[in-house]
Design a protein around this motif. Structure first.
Motif, PDB file in Angstrom:
ATOM      1  N   ASP A 752      48.185  31.576  45.172  1.00  0.00           N
ATOM      2  CA  ASP A 752      47.141  31.994  44.229  1.00  0.00           C
ATOM      3  C   ASP A 752      47.843  32.480  42.960  1.00  0.00           C
ATOM      4  O   ASP A 752      48.474  33.541  42.946  1.00  0.00           O
ATOM      5  CB  ASP A 752      46.299  33.125  44.836  1.00  0.00           C
ATOM      6  CG  ASP A 752      45.235  33.628  43.885  1.00  0.00           C
ATOM      7  OD1 ASP A 752      44.595  34.645  44.195  1.00  0.00           O
ATOM      8  OD2 ASP A 752      45.050  33.011  42.800  1.00  0.00           O
ATOM      9  N   ARG A 753      47.754  31.686  41.898  1.00  0.00           N
ATOM     10  CA  ARG A 753      48.461  32.021  40.655  1.00  0.00           C
ATOM     11  C   ARG A 753      47.512  32.505  39.564  1.00  0.00           C
ATOM     12  O   ARG A 753      47.833  32.445  38.378  1.00  0.00           O
ATOM     13  CB  ARG A 753      49.227  30.793  40.158  1.00  0.00           C
ATOM     14  CG  ARG A 753      50.384  30.394  41.063  1.00  0.00           C
ATOM     15  CD  ARG A 753      51.019  29.084  40.636  1.00  0.00           C
ATOM     16  NE  ARG A 753      50.217  27.930  41.008  1.00  0.00           N
ATOM     17  CZ  ARG A 753      49.919  26.921  40.196  1.00  0.00           C
ATOM     18  NH1 ARG A 753      50.332  26.938  38.946  1.00  0.00           N
ATOM     19  NH2 ARG A 753      49.197  25.910  40.627  1.00  0.00           N
ATOM     20  N   ALA A 754      46.348  32.974  39.938  1.00  0.00           N
ATOM     21  CA  ALA A 754      45.373  33.429  38.950  1.00  0.00           C
ATOM     22  C   ALA A 754      45.960  34.565  38.119  1.00  0.00           C
ATOM     23  O   ALA A 754      46.614  35.468  38.655  1.00  0.00           O
ATOM     24  CB  ALA A 754      44.098  33.901  39.640  1.00  0.00           C
ATOM     25  N   PRO A 755      45.754  34.535  36.797  1.00  0.00           N
ATOM     26  CA  PRO A 755      46.261  35.620  35.947  1.00  0.00           C
ATOM     27  C   PRO A 755      45.718  36.972  36.378  1.00  0.00           C
ATOM     28  O   PRO A 755      44.539  37.102  36.723  1.00  0.00           O
ATOM     29  CB  PRO A 755      45.764  35.227  34.549  1.00  0.00           C
ATOM     30  CG  PRO A 755      45.567  33.750  34.614  1.00  0.00           C
ATOM     31  CD  PRO A 755      45.109  33.469  36.016  1.00  0.00           C
ATOM     32  N   THR A 756      46.578  37.963  36.358  1.00  0.00           N
ATOM     33  CA  THR A 756      46.176  39.335  36.695  1.00  0.00           C
ATOM     34  C   THR A 756      45.937  40.188  35.460  1.00  0.00           C
ATOM     35  O   THR A 756      45.285  41.223  35.545  1.00  0.00           O
ATOM     36  CB  THR A 756      47.275  40.005  37.532  1.00  0.00           C
ATOM     37  OG1 THR A 756      48.478  40.110  36.732  1.00  0.00           O
ATOM     38  CG2 THR A 756      47.576  39.188  38.793  1.00  0.00           C
ATOM     39  N   TRP A 757      46.523  39.788  34.330  1.00  0.00           N
ATOM     40  CA  TRP A 757      46.426  40.526  33.057  1.00  0.00           C
ATOM     41  C   TRP A 757      46.920  41.972  33.183  1.00  0.00           C
ATOM     42  O   TRP A 757      46.517  42.845  32.419  1.00  0.00           O
ATOM     43  CB  TRP A 757      44.990  40.504  32.509  1.00  0.00           C
ATOM     44  CG  TRP A 757      44.547  39.146  32.098  1.00  0.00           C
ATOM     45  CD1 TRP A 757      43.794  38.269  32.816  1.00  0.00           C
ATOM     46  CD2 TRP A 757      44.864  38.457  30.881  1.00  0.00           C
ATOM     47  NE1 TRP A 757      43.612  37.091  32.141  1.00  0.00           N
ATOM     48  CE2 TRP A 757      44.254  37.178  30.938  1.00  0.00           C
ATOM     49  CE3 TRP A 757      45.600  38.812  29.741  1.00  0.00           C
ATOM     50  CZ2 TRP A 757      44.362  36.250  29.915  1.00  0.00           C
ATOM     51  CZ3 TRP A 757      45.708  37.880  28.708  1.00  0.00           C
ATOM     52  CH2 TRP A 757      45.097  36.621  28.809  1.00  0.00           C
ATOM     53  N   GLU A 758      47.811  42.214  34.138  1.00  0.00           N
ATOM     54  CA  GLU A 758      48.317  43.575  34.286  1.00  0.00           C
ATOM     55  C   GLU A 758      49.129  44.002  33.061  1.00  0.00           C
ATOM     56  O   GLU A 758      49.183  45.189  32.729  1.00  0.00           O
ATOM     57  CB  GLU A 758      49.158  43.698  35.541  1.00  0.00           C
ATOM     58  CG  GLU A 758      50.414  42.842  35.561  1.00  0.00           C
ATOM     59  CD  GLU A 758      51.250  43.041  36.814  1.00  0.00           C
ATOM     60  OE1 GLU A 758      51.787  42.053  37.316  1.00  0.00           O
ATOM     61  OE2 GLU A 758      51.352  44.192  37.265  1.00  0.00           O
ATOM     62  N   GLY A 759      49.730  43.026  32.389  1.00  0.00           N
ATOM     63  CA  GLY A 759      50.482  43.367  31.180  1.00  0.00           C
ATOM     64  C   GLY A 759      49.587  43.913  30.086  1.00  0.00           C
ATOM     65  O   GLY A 759      49.930  44.880  29.403  1.00  0.00           O
ATOM     66  N   TRP A 760      48.405  43.297  29.907  1.00  0.00           N
ATOM     67  CA  TRP A 760      47.482  43.779  28.876  1.00  0.00           C
ATOM     68  C   TRP A 760      47.046  45.212  29.191  1.00  0.00           C
ATOM     69  O   TRP A 760      46.976  46.059  28.299  1.00  0.00           O
ATOM     70  CB  TRP A 760      46.273  42.853  28.789  1.00  0.00           C
ATOM     71  CG  TRP A 760      45.356  43.176  27.659  1.00  0.00           C
ATOM     72  CD1 TRP A 760      44.351  44.095  27.650  1.00  0.00           C
ATOM     73  CD2 TRP A 760      45.393  42.626  26.341  1.00  0.00           C
ATOM     74  NE1 TRP A 760      43.747  44.136  26.423  1.00  0.00           N
ATOM     75  CE2 TRP A 760      44.364  43.247  25.596  1.00  0.00           C
ATOM     76  CE3 TRP A 760      46.190  41.663  25.724  1.00  0.00           C
ATOM     77  CZ2 TRP A 760      44.118  42.927  24.270  1.00  0.00           C
ATOM     78  CZ3 TRP A 760      45.940  41.345  24.399  1.00  0.00           C
ATOM     79  CH2 TRP A 760      44.915  41.976  23.677  1.00  0.00           C
ATOM     80  N   ALA A 761      46.742  45.477  30.461  1.00  0.00           N
ATOM     81  CA  ALA A 761      46.325  46.825  30.848  1.00  0.00           C
ATOM     82  C   ALA A 761      47.437  47.831  30.572  1.00  0.00           C
ATOM     83  O   ALA A 761      47.177  48.959  30.097  1.00  0.00           O
ATOM     84  CB  ALA A 761      45.936  46.845  32.327  1.00  0.00           C
ATOM     85  N   ALA A 762      48.673  47.440  30.848  1.00  0.00           N
ATOM     86  CA  ALA A 762      49.796  48.346  30.595  1.00  0.00           C
ATOM     87  C   ALA A 762      49.957  48.627  29.107  1.00  0.00           C
ATOM     88  O   ALA A 762      50.233  49.763  28.705  1.00  0.00           O
ATOM     89  CB  ALA A 762      51.087  47.738  31.165  1.00  0.00           C
TER      90      ALA A 762
END
Length: 854
Positions: A752-762
């Motif tokens: 499952d390679r769906a984007p997590t966007w954790e970088g944007w949240a950080a």
């Protein structure tokens, strides 16, 4: 009390026509609502010096969109009641350009079942004129009628007997314009009934009698529906006295402007953000070529989602959420911005105050007095390549009105370099508000031959004709040090143009809104011997890891987008990666993949001319966009929005906006070689590791609407070029990592390679924790941090505690620039670069290094 609140309170008690009335003796005489509806202003016009300024039209005076639309809708309901439901269904509504295009459209809404057409002063190539007429008192008199359906004016497009024609103007002053229209159209399509609709009826007794005689002469019934009635009392000699007063005021204002010129203070300009609306396909941007009830139904359904997109962009702006918002239309483009405004009112609710007005061709004197209707004006050049040549355009009562944000809405024909120029509309707006949003609607052009022979079938297309021959890609050795087969640059060569500026000056201009980062280039960083040695060591140490990531992302692309994808790198960071992916495919599979480099600019979108070139030479579905790495995902979002807008404006469809990257530490894409945040040596340098090509340039005076974006070839840096060394060192490790690549690619394809966007949240968290309040000044990851140190004015570097060799070059650059490195825990990246917030050149010391304190 704020200045704006004070001004609004004053407007409530002082009639906005009193200044003109006191000086020229002009008076409005009529019902009690007249002075609430109208103010007075003056203009330089040889036919009529005074101007009736409507407070509910949404042209010169910003007003609540619901009030503006409601005024026209109510008139339409009255016309429907006058005609009866059956006759109303046979009506055609005709509005007048430019002032009444939105009003006429709102009247058609009130009629419910009526198609709408407005006159235009914009000829459209290939569209046959169905009629025209003259407006006697206007500064621009000729009106064209350009319906897509030639039967529209005769029968409303039904093919039945001649229908009722409803003519809509903002004011019915002498009746000359309406008489000219009826006379011209009656000769073509005689009918038994006309209805004239206006906000105000200001005719004299003689003019009223003339209309009665005219109706009898043509043998038709002419009804009149207005909101208010009155007359304008004009004393003898008022035209000459008005012209003299205008001349005196202009001379006085010119003198004050000259005195102030020597004491101009720097003004912080607002950022300009493009908002992508996803305008419904097939719906015209207005009534220039006709607008049917079917179009109306589709638009009504789409409005809430478009308003939500605008509201979301407003909410993403730095600082507090805007509470006083202006939706600004563009000349004849009045209705679409108006309806976006009514939907935005509903979306924002009681938390915000939304106003609506439009730009105009009409030159009007501005006098900053509460008894005058036009308090301020902004002047800027025309930006839609008008048929009558260049000239000034105006936006009234915007400056000084205290708008927190302005949403400028134009059609794609008007989205030109002139719009984005330093003296253009967007720049002028940015001087007077905290945030400017730009929404571009696809310009609509009728089909020259309707599909299946059905008249009136909507065919959206850009009004600008495509150039007969698109430019060809640039290739080495004439442009770049890469081999010609490695990459074709979809750029224009600006090598002989002086574009470089000192880093500190660029940073100040970018953060103040005075310039966009793509309008200039930083001075190319020349590495010290120590830094060059560090690069060489880092390259050798990381070559196998990079080769593994190159192979993994290439195998993933071939599996999902094969068998022969077209690689399109986002210049310039993506270009070395694209070359390496091409080499992997050739080395491991014998594939000779096409590879190009294309420009994308944050806040400005992708190079549309380059996309058209790609579509003309390849299947858009085969195009795979390539970049080096992700940070917070800004370019990922920019590309997706740009492709949507490109297709909505009539560009070829089928491009997949997904980006394939070497490293995705931000969790922003689904096709990547790794999600580790590690040193990619190509990030350590600028042009000398990227084929000696600069970052791309987009500036209005250099890049026309049909040009590729620009770039420079730094031939003079050939002795320092390590582009070939970088490629060869990594390619030499391909065979060594082949087994690891096979396993990694197989694992990724099943995951499952769906984007997590954790970088944007950080990034959002860091922006708030460090008091920056602007995610654009937070650059996460090794690659982006390196760029901050090479191109921008850094404030501080956040380094993940325990990060090792990957940050050696970061620490060296930080030491050279006097930038503190702060060790932190729980950082999702190896490091994060913080650009100096609220930067001025005072933020650097005498030695040119960044201030180390907060």
């Amino acid at each position: 009390m704020s200045e704006r609140a004070t001004r609004e309170e004053t407007v409530d008690v002082v009639w906005s026509g009193s200044w003109v009335a006191e000086r020229l003796g002009v008076a409005l005489e009529g019902d009690g609502e007249l002075q609430e509806l109208l103010g007075l202003a003056l203009r330089r016009n040889p036919k009529r010096a005074h101007l009736l300024v409507s407070n509910v039209l949404g042209k010169h005076v910003p007003q609540r969109p619901s009030v503006v639309h409601g005024a026209g809708f109510e008139l339409g309901e009255r016309v429907r009641a006058l005609l009866g439901a059956q006759e109303a269904r046979r009506a055609v509504v005709l509005g007048y350009a430019e002032t009444a295009t939105g009003l006429g459209h709102a009247v058609a809404d009130g009629l419910r079942d009526a198609p709408y057409l407005h006159s235009t002063r914009r000829p459209v190539a290939g569209v046959e004129q169905a009629g025209g007429f003259e407006e006697s008192h206007s500064h621009a008199t000729s009106h064209l009628l350009l319906p897509e359906d030639r039967d529209l004016l005769a029968s409303g497009g039904t093919g039945a007997d001649a229908s009722v024609l409803v003519l809509v103007d903002d004011e019915f002053s002498t009746g000359n314009t309406v008489l000219n229209t009826i006379r011209a159209l009656h000769a073509l399509h005689p009918r038994e009934r006309y209805v004239i609709v206006a906000l105000v009826d200001m005719r004299s007794a003689g003019d009223r009698d003339r209309l009665t005689v005219f109706a009898a002469e043509i043998g038709a019934r002419v009804d009149l529906v207005t909101r208010s009635t009155g007359t304008v009392a004009l004393p003898d000699g008022v035209l000459e006295r008005g012209q003299a007063l205008v001349a005196a005021q202009e001379a006085e204002q010119a003198g004050r402007a000259e005195e102030a010129a020597g004491a101009v203070e720097d003004v912080d300009s607002a950022p300009v953000t493009r908002v992508h609306l996803d305008w419904p396909a097939g719906v015209p941007d207005g009534g220039r070529h006709g607008f049917t009830p079917a179009h109306r139904a589709v638009l009504e359904a789409a409005l809430p989602a478009m308003a939500d997109r605008i509201a979301a962009e407003l909410g993403d702006a730095a600082g507090p959420a805007p509470r006083h918002v202006l939706v600004l239309g563009f000349e004849e483009l009045m209705y679409a911005p108006l309806r976006l405004g009514t939907a935005l009112e509903a979306a924002l609710g009681a938390d915000a105050e939304v106003r609506y007005s439009t730009t105009t061709r009409s030159p009007v004197l501005a006098v900053d007095d509460p008894g005058y209707a036009i308090r301020t004006r902004l002047v800027f050049p025309a930006h839609d390549d008008p048929a009558d040549g260049p000239g000034d355009r105006y936006a009234y009562n915007v400056a000084g009105a205290g708008f927190d944000a302005v949403v400028a809405v134009v059609d794609s024909t008007a989205d030109t370099p002139e719009l984005h120029a330093p003296d253009g509309l967007l720049a002028r707006l940015a001087e007077h508000t905290g945030h400017v949003l730009l929404a571009v609607l696809p310009s609509y052009v009728p089909a020259t031959a309707a599909p299946s022979g059905v008249p009136g079938t909507p065919t959206p297309a850009p009004e600008r004709q495509e150039p007969a021959v698109l430019p060809e890609p640039l290739r080495g050795p004439d442009f770049s040090s890469y081999a010609p087969q490695d990459v074709g640059w979809l750029l224009q060569d600006l090598s002989d143009t002086e574009l470089e500026a000192p880093t500190e000056e660029r940073e100040e201009a970018i953060q103040s809104g005075g310039a966009h980062y793509a309008e200039s280039l930083p001075v190319e960083y020349q590495p010290s011997a120590e830094y060059q040695a560090l690069f060489t060591a880092a390259l050798e140490a990381s070559a196998a890891r990079i080769a593994r990531a190159v192979g993994t992302v290439t195998e993933t692309v071939l599996a999902e987008r094969g068998p022969r994808p077209v690689l399109v790198s986002l210049a310039r960071a993506g270009t070395p990666v694209g070359v390496l992916m091409r080499r992997w495919a050739q080395h491991r599979h014998g594939l000779d993949l096409p590879h190009y480099a294309i420009s994308i600019v944050r806040g400005r979108g992708i190079d549309a001319t380059a996309l058209r070139w790609l579509a003309a030479h390849h299947d858009p579905a085969d195009v795979v966009f390539v970049d080096g790495w992700t940070g917070k995902g800004a370019i990922t979002r920019e590309l997706a929005a740009a492709i949507t807008e490109f297709e909505a404006s009539g560009g070829p469809a089928g491009f997949d906006p997904e980006i394939s990257v070497l490293a995705d530490p931000g969790g922003c894409v689904r096709t990547y070689g790794t999600r580790e945040d590690f040193l990619i040596p190509s990030a350590c340098l600028n042009s000398t590791v990227s084929g000696l090509i600069s970052r791309t340039v987009l500036r209005a005076d250099l890049v026309g609407p049909d040009d590729f974006h620009g770039g420079k070839f730094y031939r003079e840096l050939a002795d320092s070029d390590v582009s070939g060394l970088f490629l060869d060192t990594i390619a030499a490790r391909f065979d060594e990592v082949a087994g690891q690549v096979e396993a990694a690619a197989k694992e990724l394809l099943a995951a499952d390679r769906a984007p997590t966007w954790e970088g944007w949240a950080a990034v959002e968290r860091i922006s708030e924790e460090y008091g920056i309040h602007d995610v654009n000044l937070v650059k996460p990851g090794v690659g982006e941090t390196t760029r901050v140190l090479l191109r921008r004015v850094p404030w501080k570097i956040l380094a993940k505690r325990g990060a090792g060799a990957d940050l050696e070059h970061i620490r060296l650059l930080a030491e050279q620039r006097g930038v503190p490195v702060e060790e932190v825990d729980d950082l999702p990246y190896s490091c994060v670069g913080l650009i100096h917030p609220r930067f001025t050149r005072g933020a650097t010391g005498a030695d040119g290094k960044a201030v180390q304190g907060a």
